[in-house]
Motif scaffolding. Structure first.
Motif, PDB file in Angstrom:
ATOM      1  N   UNK A  75      17.019 -22.700  28.963  1.00  0.00           N
ATOM      2  CA  UNK A  75      16.994 -23.974  27.922  1.00  0.00           C
ATOM      3  C   UNK A  75      15.332 -24.071  27.833  1.00  0.00           C
ATOM      4  N   UNK A  76      14.517 -23.018  27.895  1.00  0.00           N
ATOM      5  CA  UNK A  76      13.267 -23.443  27.976  1.00  0.00           C
ATOM      6  C   UNK A  76      12.396 -22.775  26.650  1.00  0.00           C
ATOM      7  N   UNK A  77      11.373 -23.154  26.119  1.00  0.00           N
ATOM      8  CA  UNK A  77      10.735 -22.530  24.978  1.00  0.00           C
ATOM      9  C   UNK A  77       9.693 -21.224  25.506  1.00  0.00           C
ATOM     10  N   UNK A  78       9.388 -20.393  24.677  1.00  0.00           N
ATOM     11  CA  UNK A  78       8.461 -19.272  25.323  1.00  0.00           C
ATOM     12  C   UNK A  78       7.430 -18.985  24.265  1.00  0.00           C
ATOM     13  N   UNK A  79       6.428 -18.928  24.568  1.00  0.00           N
ATOM     14  CA  UNK A  79       5.191 -18.319  23.948  1.00  0.00           C
ATOM     15  C   UNK A  79       4.815 -16.708  24.364  1.00  0.00           C
ATOM     16  N   UNK A  80       5.082 -16.043  23.499  1.00  0.00           N
ATOM     17  CA  UNK A  80       4.886 -14.415  23.933  1.00  0.00           C
ATOM     18  C   UNK A  80       3.462 -14.051  23.617  1.00  0.00           C
ATOM     19  N   UNK A  81       2.734 -13.779  24.343  1.00  0.00           N
ATOM     20  CA  UNK A  81       1.384 -13.170  23.884  1.00  0.00           C
ATOM     21  C   UNK A  81       1.132 -11.546  24.024  1.00  0.00           C
ATOM     22  N   UNK A  82       0.621 -11.028  23.345  1.00  0.00           N
ATOM     23  CA  UNK A  82       0.197  -9.506  23.298  1.00  0.00           C
ATOM     24  C   UNK A  82      -1.293  -9.249  23.265  1.00  0.00           C
ATOM     25  N   UNK A  83      -1.669  -8.031  23.546  1.00  0.00           N
ATOM     26  CA  UNK A  83      -2.917  -7.727  23.315  1.00  0.00           C
ATOM     27  C   UNK A  83      -3.219  -6.913  22.084  1.00  0.00           C
ATOM     28  N   UNK A  84      -2.178  -5.865  21.690  1.00  0.00           N
ATOM     29  CA  UNK A  84      -2.368  -5.039  20.679  1.00  0.00           C
ATOM     30  C   UNK A  84      -1.861  -5.752  19.491  1.00  0.00           C
ATOM     31  N   UNK A  85      -1.997  -5.029  18.382  1.00  0.00           N
ATOM     32  CA  UNK A  85      -1.605  -5.607  16.995  1.00  0.00           C
ATOM     33  C   UNK A  85       0.004  -5.072  16.766  1.00  0.00           C
ATOM     34  N   UNK A  86       0.115  -3.948  17.535  1.00  0.00           N
ATOM     35  CA  UNK A  86       1.498  -3.448  17.269  1.00  0.00           C
ATOM     36  C   UNK A  86       2.489  -4.043  18.327  1.00  0.00           C
ATOM     37  N   UNK A  87       1.952  -4.841  19.292  1.00  0.00           N
ATOM     38  CA  UNK A  87       2.778  -5.592  20.111  1.00  0.00           C
ATOM     39  C   UNK A  87       3.002  -6.823  19.445  1.00  0.00           C
ATOM     40  N   UNK A  88       2.105  -7.344  18.725  1.00  0.00           N
ATOM     41  CA  UNK A  88       2.314  -8.614  17.950  1.00  0.00           C
ATOM     42  C   UNK A  88       3.438  -8.297  16.666  1.00  0.00           C
ATOM     43  N   UNK A  89       3.291  -7.302  16.104  1.00  0.00           N
ATOM     44  CA  UNK A  89       4.353  -7.031  15.109  1.00  0.00           C
ATOM     45  C   UNK A  89       5.685  -6.713  15.875  1.00  0.00           C
ATOM     46  N   UNK A  90       5.958  -6.117  16.857  1.00  0.00           N
ATOM     47  CA  UNK A  90       7.122  -6.164  17.445  1.00  0.00           C
ATOM     48  C   UNK A  90       7.455  -7.355  17.817  1.00  0.00           C
ATOM     49  N   UNK A  91       6.717  -8.417  18.444  1.00  0.00           N
ATOM     50  CA  UNK A  91       7.233  -9.624  18.576  1.00  0.00           C
ATOM     51  C   UNK A  91       7.826 -10.450  17.494  1.00  0.00           C
TER      52      UNK A  91
END
Length: 441
Positions: A75-91
């Motif tokens: 029951x916790x929120x999550x901040x997902x960080x990526x390095x690549x632009x494609x990773x951000x798109x997938x997120x």
């Protein structure tokens, strides 16, 4: 002292890094998003989230079930960080409908950027995926007493050799990690040899076996995928890297006449779409981009386009270039045989379990050092065949002309994935215990 030297060097090269970043922003529009995030100015959409850093698409796909479990079970929120632009798109594709998840870019590894990020985000814990080891980030988290875990950790022999050149930096960094949750005993031994503390290293298996493939996600583009691959056999080559497409196109062109269908090329990086398009043009085979076929379908729905696909549809040996991100699993679902890229090229290969989980026979080249254990296990149960540039034509010919072999390999791979599930629960248990200890302290 070692961290001080590393930090000084980071600040020295920072002006050159910023200039390089600005050049990328100027030349490629996709790098304009999240500019200030890369220097610490991350979004504050969640209250004290668990920060999960997955560099790019492969790491994010592997960690997605754990992110979902953190939200639903802890029951916790999550901040997902990526390095690549494609990773951000997938997120965005995975979690855009979940308001408990926000996405951002991990800052460059300098003290000021990390301090600003942690001050804004105030994470309960930081999870670094696979080999995402950043000395300043780990040191800053340790100084702030933020639990920092390496999850689904892996360490190839090549990476271990590279890290071993910097023992004065790597050893102290690993000792600051709260836990190293690794995939196999070989990886555990490599981390210990690099200086990790024995008590902090746990072998939990690979989260990649716990991947969840939603039927709804695969079916939402079903009509368009089937329109793109109209008939015959389908050989999908996913996450291909430079130097591989030439061999794949040559093998496809030289297959015996009874084989009819579509070769689907899915380059790993979007900046290579035009390069691969040139290779398709040079092959002499009829080919189209996915975006063109999508336009043609729009024409059928009353939207005018100038794309003519009659030659493409009529030819028994066509080529489809996927020039849109986020479609790999959809085409794996349609495939009769899957080749996983990065393995004929000397880049270590990409994850074969996504195709195996869908019951597809898998081909890979000999350079699979990023997934050594996974590939060995799949090969042992005969769910994967290792090929070379010299034997590629013979191997793909046998697979495309032998439906019984395809069926048995696909079933063996899917059975292995089901058997090896369970790393998710073990990761979640240790994370929950770590968060409780941090709260008590």
């Amino acid at each position: 002292m070692a961290l001080f030297v590393y930090t000084c060097l980071s600040y020295l090269v920072l002006p050159f890094g910023v200039a390089f970043h600005l050049l990328f922003v100027w030349r490629r529009a996709e790098f304009r998003q999240g500019f200030w995030q890369r220097y610490g100015w991350l979004p504050q959409k969640q209250h004290q989230p668990v920060l999960v850093h997955a560099s790019s698409v492969g790491e994010l796909n592997a960690i997605a079930p754990l992110i979902t479990a953190i939200i639903s079970d802890l029951k916790l929120p999550v901040l997902v960080t990526t390095t690549s632009v494609t990773g951000q798109t997938r997120c965005q594709q995975l979690f855009s409908d979940n308001e408990r998840v926000s996405c951002g870019y991990l800052p460059v590894d300098i003290g000021l950027a990390n301090w600003l990020m942690l001050r804004r985000v105030k994470p309960r814990a930081v999870l670094l995926v696979e080999t995402e080891l950043w000395p300043n980030l780990i040191a800053t988290c340790a100084a702030k007493k933020i639990p920092t875990l390496l999850v689904n950790g892996r360490m190839s022999a090549r990476s271990a050799k590279a890290y071993a050149r910097w023992p004065w930096l790597v050893g102290p960094m690993l000792q600051k990690l709260t836990h190293l949750l690794v995939q196999d005993q070989t990886t555990a031994q490599r981390f210990l040899e690099l200086g990790a503390q024995t008590a902090s290293v746990s072998v939990l298996g690979s989260l990649k076996y716990d991947l969840v493939i939603e039927d709804s996600e695969l079916n939402n583009l079903g009509a368009l995928v089937n329109y793109s691959v109209p008939s015959g056999l389908c050989w999908v080559c996913g996450s291909t890297r430079s130097g591989e497409e030439v061999s794949l196109l040559r093998a496809w062109a030289q297959l015996p006449e009874p084989v009819e269908g579509t070769l689907v090329l899915v380059p790993r990086h979007p900046q290579r779409f035009e390069e691969v398009a040139d290779l398709c043009q040079q092959s002499g085979l009829p080919w189209l981009k996915y975006s063109q076929l999508k336009s043609q379908l729009n024409q059928a729905n009353g939207i005018e386009t100038d794309v003519d696909v009659d030659t493409y549809n009529a030819h028994p040996r066509r080529v489809l270039l996927i020039d849109t991100m986020g479609l790999l699993m959809h085409f794996y679902h349609r495939a009769d045989v899957v080749f996983v890229g990065g393995s004929l090229a000397d880049t270590g290969g990409h994850n074969p379990l996504e195709a195996a989980a869908l019951g597809k026979p898998v081909l890979m080249g000999p350079n699979c050092f990023n997934f050594t254990q996974v590939c060995d296990q799949l090969e042992q149960v005969q769910g994967l065949r290792v090929t070379t540039k010299a034997s590629l034509l013979a191997d793909i010919t046998e697979l495309l002309t032998n439906p019984q072999l395809r069926s048995s390999m696909g079933a063996a791979g899917a059975a292995l994935v089901n058997k090896e599930r369970g790393a998710l629960k073990r990761h979640l248990s240790i994370l929950e215990e770590t968060l409780e200890q941090a709260l008590n302290q």
